[in-house]
Design a protein around this motif. Structure first.
Motif, PDB file in Angstrom:
ATOM      1  N   ASN A 155     -11.735  14.741 -61.305  1.00  0.00           N
ATOM      2  CA  ASN A 155     -12.559  15.158 -62.272  1.00  0.00           C
ATOM      3  C   ASN A 155     -11.966  16.572 -63.182  1.00  0.00           C
ATOM      4  O   ASN A 155     -12.811  17.662 -63.321  1.00  0.00           O
ATOM      5  N   ARG A 156     -10.662  16.552 -63.187  1.00  0.00           N
ATOM      6  CA  ARG A 156      -9.932  17.526 -63.726  1.00  0.00           C
ATOM      7  C   ARG A 156     -10.055  17.413 -65.245  1.00  0.00           C
ATOM      8  O   ARG A 156      -9.843  18.660 -65.746  1.00  0.00           O
ATOM      9  N   SER A 157     -10.199  16.679 -65.900  1.00  0.00           N
ATOM     10  CA  SER A 157     -10.593  16.160 -67.223  1.00  0.00           C
ATOM     11  C   SER A 157     -11.747  15.594 -67.404  1.00  0.00           C
ATOM     12  O   SER A 157     -12.371  15.011 -66.476  1.00  0.00           O
ATOM     13  N   PRO A 158     -12.470  16.061 -68.463  1.00  0.00           N
ATOM     14  CA  PRO A 158     -13.780  15.201 -68.826  1.00  0.00           C
ATOM     15  C   PRO A 158     -13.516  13.629 -68.948  1.00  0.00           C
ATOM     16  O   PRO A 158     -12.501  13.338 -69.686  1.00  0.00           O
ATOM     17  N   SER A 159     -14.570  13.066 -68.829  1.00  0.00           N
ATOM     18  CA  SER A 159     -14.631  11.335 -68.911  1.00  0.00           C
ATOM     19  C   SER A 159     -15.812  10.913 -69.346  1.00  0.00           C
ATOM     20  O   SER A 159     -16.916  11.441 -68.787  1.00  0.00           O
ATOM     21  N   LYS A 160     -15.902  10.151 -70.544  1.00  0.00           N
ATOM     22  CA  LYS A 160     -17.218   9.538 -70.675  1.00  0.00           C
ATOM     23  C   LYS A 160     -18.134  10.842 -71.151  1.00  0.00           C
ATOM     24  O   LYS A 160     -17.885  11.690 -71.679  1.00  0.00           O
ATOM     25  N   ASN A 161     -19.255  10.795 -70.336  1.00  0.00           N
ATOM     26  CA  ASN A 161     -20.263  11.968 -70.439  1.00  0.00           C
ATOM     27  C   ASN A 161     -20.180  12.900 -69.440  1.00  0.00           C
ATOM     28  O   ASN A 161     -21.146  13.681 -69.519  1.00  0.00           O
ATOM     29  N   VAL A 162     -19.063  12.873 -68.775  1.00  0.00           N
ATOM     30  CA  VAL A 162     -18.782  13.811 -67.502  1.00  0.00           C
ATOM     31  C   VAL A 162     -17.982  14.956 -67.897  1.00  0.00           C
ATOM     32  O   VAL A 162     -16.751  14.764 -68.256  1.00  0.00           O
ATOM     33  N   SER A 163     -18.379  16.211 -67.722  1.00  0.00           N
ATOM     34  CA  SER A 163     -17.128  17.026 -68.001  1.00  0.00           C
ATOM     35  C   SER A 163     -16.445  17.472 -67.086  1.00  0.00           C
ATOM     36  O   SER A 163     -16.436  16.658 -65.710  1.00  0.00           O
ATOM     37  N   ALA A 164     -15.344  18.174 -67.189  1.00  0.00           N
ATOM     38  CA  ALA A 164     -14.206  18.401 -66.118  1.00  0.00           C
ATOM     39  C   ALA A 164     -15.124  19.281 -65.103  1.00  0.00           C
ATOM     40  O   ALA A 164     -15.833  20.013 -65.403  1.00  0.00           O
ATOM     41  N   VAL A 165     -14.446  19.284 -63.888  1.00  0.00           N
ATOM     42  CA  VAL A 165     -14.839  20.240 -62.908  1.00  0.00           C
ATOM     43  C   VAL A 165     -14.948  21.706 -63.225  1.00  0.00           C
ATOM     44  O   VAL A 165     -14.052  22.045 -63.882  1.00  0.00           O
ATOM     45  N   PHE A 203     -21.911  17.618 -64.879  1.00  0.00           N
ATOM     46  CA  PHE A 203     -21.534  18.833 -65.018  1.00  0.00           C
ATOM     47  C   PHE A 203     -20.776  19.388 -63.756  1.00  0.00           C
ATOM     48  O   PHE A 203     -21.359  20.274 -63.056  1.00  0.00           O
ATOM     49  N   PRO A 204     -19.976  18.682 -63.147  1.00  0.00           N
ATOM     50  CA  PRO A 204     -19.424  18.876 -61.706  1.00  0.00           C
ATOM     51  C   PRO A 204     -18.919  20.208 -61.485  1.00  0.00           C
ATOM     52  O   PRO A 204     -18.313  20.826 -62.416  1.00  0.00           O
ATOM     53  N   GLN A 205     -19.448  20.755 -60.346  1.00  0.00           N
ATOM     54  CA  GLN A 205     -19.226  22.130 -59.652  1.00  0.00           C
ATOM     55  C   GLN A 205     -18.209  22.044 -58.547  1.00  0.00           C
ATOM     56  O   GLN A 205     -18.483  21.291 -57.653  1.00  0.00           O
ATOM     57  N   SER A 206     -17.589  23.299 -58.684  1.00  0.00           N
ATOM     58  CA  SER A 206     -16.815  23.232 -57.372  1.00  0.00           C
ATOM     59  C   SER A 206     -16.651  24.873 -57.193  1.00  0.00           C
ATOM     60  O   SER A 206     -16.128  25.609 -57.554  1.00  0.00           O
ATOM     61  N   ASP A 207     -17.768  25.067 -56.076  1.00  0.00           N
ATOM     62  CA  ASP A 207     -17.672  26.424 -55.794  1.00  0.00           C
ATOM     63  C   ASP A 207     -16.823  26.835 -54.881  1.00  0.00           C
ATOM     64  O   ASP A 207     -16.749  26.529 -53.655  1.00  0.00           O
ATOM     65  N   TYR A 208     -16.033  28.064 -55.313  1.00  0.00           N
ATOM     66  CA  TYR A 208     -15.015  28.484 -54.331  1.00  0.00           C
ATOM     67  C   TYR A 208     -15.963  29.770 -53.416  1.00  0.00           C
ATOM     68  O   TYR A 208     -15.580  30.913 -53.412  1.00  0.00           O
ATOM     69  N   SER A 209     -16.699  29.351 -52.725  1.00  0.00           N
ATOM     70  CA  SER A 209     -17.520  30.058 -51.919  1.00  0.00           C
ATOM     71  C   SER A 209     -16.723  30.660 -50.603  1.00  0.00           C
ATOM     72  O   SER A 209     -17.307  31.713 -50.196  1.00  0.00           O
TER      73      SER A 209
END
Length: 798
Positions: free
Chosen positions: A212-222, A631-637
């Motif tokens: 998911n580094r880049s947007p695709s179709k209806n999905v945003s990049a991470v 809208f994928p999220q990667s939390d750097y917790s």
């Protein structure tokens, strides 16, 4: 400083961004929650400072841009199609004699052309721990770019930093540690630019996974959701070193950062890079990473590659935006000035070779063949290959080999690929050492990876994707071994194919060659560039099957990133292990010198090798799920606790720690001396000083000096990497803050010295928005790795 409502970030995908500008200079920042998951916009874009070493180039650029029309200024901020195989070219202004820029991959050597060298990859440079070698590699490699007419080398890579253990691009980067990465990136920028080529330091910022580094179709990049402290102390740190070295260009990344796309993220570009770090150069998109129009320009973006739909052909929409009042003309002028100033800064205005000759598309049209290779590169290529090998196990002096009578060689990685494909097919093709020609071989792999990440068609000297390079040849391990075997009158047995080969039990030694391939992006069947796991059943079974029948089994892994080894490392017949990384075209030649003791290994791990996947804090990439599917999220917790910082905090014993590596001798450490400089300012905050390249100038003031003695107590001359770690109060247990690689003759002693700057001893204070010293006692250690630290002392600050 001005902030724009964060909600507007989602509406700025067209030419203009509307909405009230809110002055929040009086906003009270109380914690990292002010930043985490949201990116406060920062406007306007700071104009190019044009001070210090850049003043002459700035004045020349300013004078040239002043002669350009608005249309001409806009024209050079976008990419164009070209007859060359440059990765991208800018617009030009022929009437003023400005022909534009050729930008080309990669940080490990020029690709998509012939008659250039295949250099050691970033991870191999990191494993060398050698600043001088990093500089020499960069100088020679940069010379090849220049000879071919390339103005901008798309590298070095300092992001990804290696947060995600299986990330497909970790091999392009230098190290999981920001200090080691930053120090070697500094030398790389210095070397390439002294050769007359602009460096494009990438990928800014938070580009830590391929999924998911880049947007695709209806999905945003991470979205890489990173707190302000972690950004400064980890991910921004090596970029700061690169800017301090004078980098002329920075490449913004595909992903979002705190829910704002990197290439339109005003906090990252305007706030951090251009304001806080005093960046003098220009910001270019990664290829296809523009997701906004005028909003991107207002957020600090200067150049779009390889073309721009939103800025328009010839940058025409920028011109329209200026004329209708939605974009300040001064911003376009600053964009053009930054680009041309970098051209002047590297001396490219006089006698620079023509890219249409060196990088012409060529086997289809007559062309002048331009040889980019130089004789001076040969020792640098070989030394670079040698020093990135890391010996981590050597039981009963299994290595070096001593004229074995019967030597057996196993594994798909021992030989060269079955073909050296045409080194380019034009455009933005990803040429990867000929493997792309074999996608249909059973259990083979395409140029963009397979499920088990094993490159079974031959040895690998780099990873895949845009970071791959075009070697002049490949010295495979088996080829180089045969030369040595001839000299020693050794008999040789080999099997490069079988997973369970027949083993002659009378073999004096059995060499097993395996690899772990990685690449950016996605492959042709939808698999991600990340390593699917660290379970390499084919390779692990091969090692175990050989070890079951050979009492002296020596394993060599060409690994594009972290590789776990606990499936077989404790087998009593596995006597030695070398992480051979990605050595470039002199791979086999270098390895054989190490195997036979012509040279002693001197590399150290630039990452931690865990015993189990569960020991790794951030093992796998984030995938969209539930409410975050679009809208994928990667939390750097985990904050700053990656790699050895996390292992130390949790008291986890690694298989091989960060900074570890064996030689054919032994070293003893003694005579630790620590001194606080008498005139050093140890005030809580940095003294008020100018913002130059790399930030507030006083951050680079030396406060503490440390020295120690290293003695070669073994049997051969060798090099040692002495490492200094600092325990900053209230932070990680220890952090690398110095290293020195020194050659030490047998029985001799060498004094190693380290200088600790204000920045080295500070932590980032989110509330004060400043680097601050603790008024406290700091622990200092010196030794051979992050866990072998025989010398310990303290220094009191304040």
């Amino acid at each position: 400083m001005f902030f724009l409502s964060i909600a507007s970030a989602f509406s700025c995908l067209v030419l203009a961004c509307s909405g009230a500008v809110i002055d929040t200079r009086d906003t009270v920042i109380t914690s990292d929650t002010f930043f985490y998951g949201q990116s406060p916009p920062v406007y306007p874009t700071p104009p190019m400072p044009g001070v210090g070493p850049w003043s002459a180039a700035y004045n020349k650029a300013k004078a040239l841009v002043a002669q350009m029309t608005l249309e001409e200024q806009a024209n050079i901020t976008v990419g164009y199609a070209s007859t060359s195989v440059c990765s991208g070219v800018t617009g030009s202004v022929p009437r003023l004699g400005w022909d534009g820029l050729c930008l080309s991959d990669a940080g490990n050597g020029l690709r998509s052309t012939e008659l250039v060298n295949g250099w050691p990859s970033g991870i191999h440079v990191g494993a060398s721990w050698n600043k001088d070698l990093a500089y020499s590699r960069a100088l020679q490699m940069g010379g090849e770019f220049k000879t071919k007419g390339v103005h901008v080398a798309l590298g070095p890579v300092v992001g990804p930093l290696g947060r995600v253990a299986v990330s497909g691009r970790n091999w392009e980067g230098i190290s999981n540690d920001p200090y080691l990465c930053g120090q070697l990136a500094y030398e790389t920028v210095r070397g390439i630019q002294e050769a007359g080529v602009i460096t494009s330091v990438k990928h800014f910022i938070g580009n830590e996974q391929e999924t998911n580094r880049s947007p695709s179709k209806n999905v945003s990049a991470v979205s890489a959701n990173i707190d302000d402290k972690a950004i400064h102390e980890l991910y921004l740190w090596p970029f700061q070193d690169a800017v301090h070295a004078g980098a002329g260009c920075v490449m913004c990344s595909y992903n979002r950062v705190n829910n704002s796309y990197s290439c339109q993220n005003s906090k990252m570009q305007n706030g951090l890079l251009k304001a806080e770090l005093g960046f003098e150069g220009f910001i270019v998109t990664d290829w296809g990473a523009q997701h906004a129009g005028i909003a991107g320009a207002e957020a600090g973006l200067d150049l779009v590659m390889p073309s721009s739909a939103t800025w328009g052909v010839s940058g025409g929409n920028l011109t329209i935006a200026v004329n209708n009042g939605s974009l300040a003309e001064s911003r376009v002028t600053d964009m053009a000035t930054r680009i041309i100033a970098a051209w002047y800064q590297m001396g490219q205005d006089e006698g620079f070779p023509d890219a249409d000759l060196g990088m012409s598309e060529a086997y289809t049209t007559p062309k002048k063949v331009v040889n980019g290779r130089k004789a001076a590169s040969k020792p640098v290529l070989l030394n670079g290959a040698l020093e990135g090998h890391v010996l981590v196990k050597n039981v009963n002096n299994a290595l070096p080999l001593k004229k074995p009578q019967l030597l057996s060689v196993f594994g798909y990685d021992a030989v060269a690929p079955p073909t050296m494909d045409v080194p380019f097919t034009g455009g933005s093709s990803s040429w990867i050492m000929g493997y792309e020609a074999y996608p249909n071989i059973p259990n083979g792999y395409t140029s963009f990876g397979i499920a088990d990440q094993v490159a079974r068609n031959g040895t690998i000297i780099s990873g895949g994707g845009s970071g791959a390079n075009a070697p002049a040849y490949i010295s495979a391990p088996f080829d180089a071994l045969q030369n040595q075997i001839y000299e020693d009158d050794t008999s040789l047995y080999w099997d490069f194919v079988s997973a369970n080969p027949a083993v002659d039990s009378s073999s004096d030694a059995c060499l097993v060659f395996i690899n772990a391939f990685a690449t950016e992006g996605l492959d042709r069947v939808g698999l991600h560039g990340e390593l699917s796991s660290f379970e390499y059943d084919f390779s692990d079974s091969l090692v175990l099957n050989v070890a079951a029948n050979c009492s002296n089994t020596i394993v060599i892994i060409h690994n594009a990133g972290l590789r776990l080894v606990d499936q077989w490392i404790d087998h009593p017949n596995v006597t030695a292990l070398i992480f051979a990384h990605l050595p470039g075209q002199d791979s086999g030649r270098a390895l054989v010198q190490l195997l036979y003791g012509v040279q002693s290994p001197s590399g150290k791990l630039p990452y931690t090798v865990a015993k189990n996947e569960s020991d790794i804090n951030v093992y796998m990439q984030s995938l969209p799920e539930g409410q975050y599917a679009l809208f994928p999220q990667s939390d750097y917790s985990e904050g700053v606790y990656i790699d050895y910082r996390d292992f130390d905090a949790k008291n986890i014993t690694p298989r091989y720690e960060f900074g570890f590596g064996l030689t054919y001798t032994t070293f003893e450490y003694s005579n630790l001396a620590i001194s606080l400089l008498p005139n050093a300012s140890t005030s809580f905050l940095p003294p008020t000083s100018a913002v130059l390249e790399g930030g507030v100038s006083s951050l680079w003031d030396v406060l503490v000096k440390v020295s120690a003695t290293v003695t070669n107590t073994g049997t051969v001359a060798a090099a040692e990497v002495a490492q200094l770690y600092v325990g900053i109060p209230n932070g990680p247990v220890k952090q690398l803050r110095g290293f020195s690689k020194v050659d030490i003759p047998l029985g001799a002693s060498v004094t190693v010295s380290f200088e600790l700057t204000r920045r080295d001893l500070s932590e980032w204070d989110v509330v004060l928005q400043s680097w601050v010293l603790q008024q406290a006692t700091y622990n200092i250690w010196v030794g051979a790795s992050s866990r072998i630290l025989p010398l310990a002392g303290t220094v009191v600050i304040g």
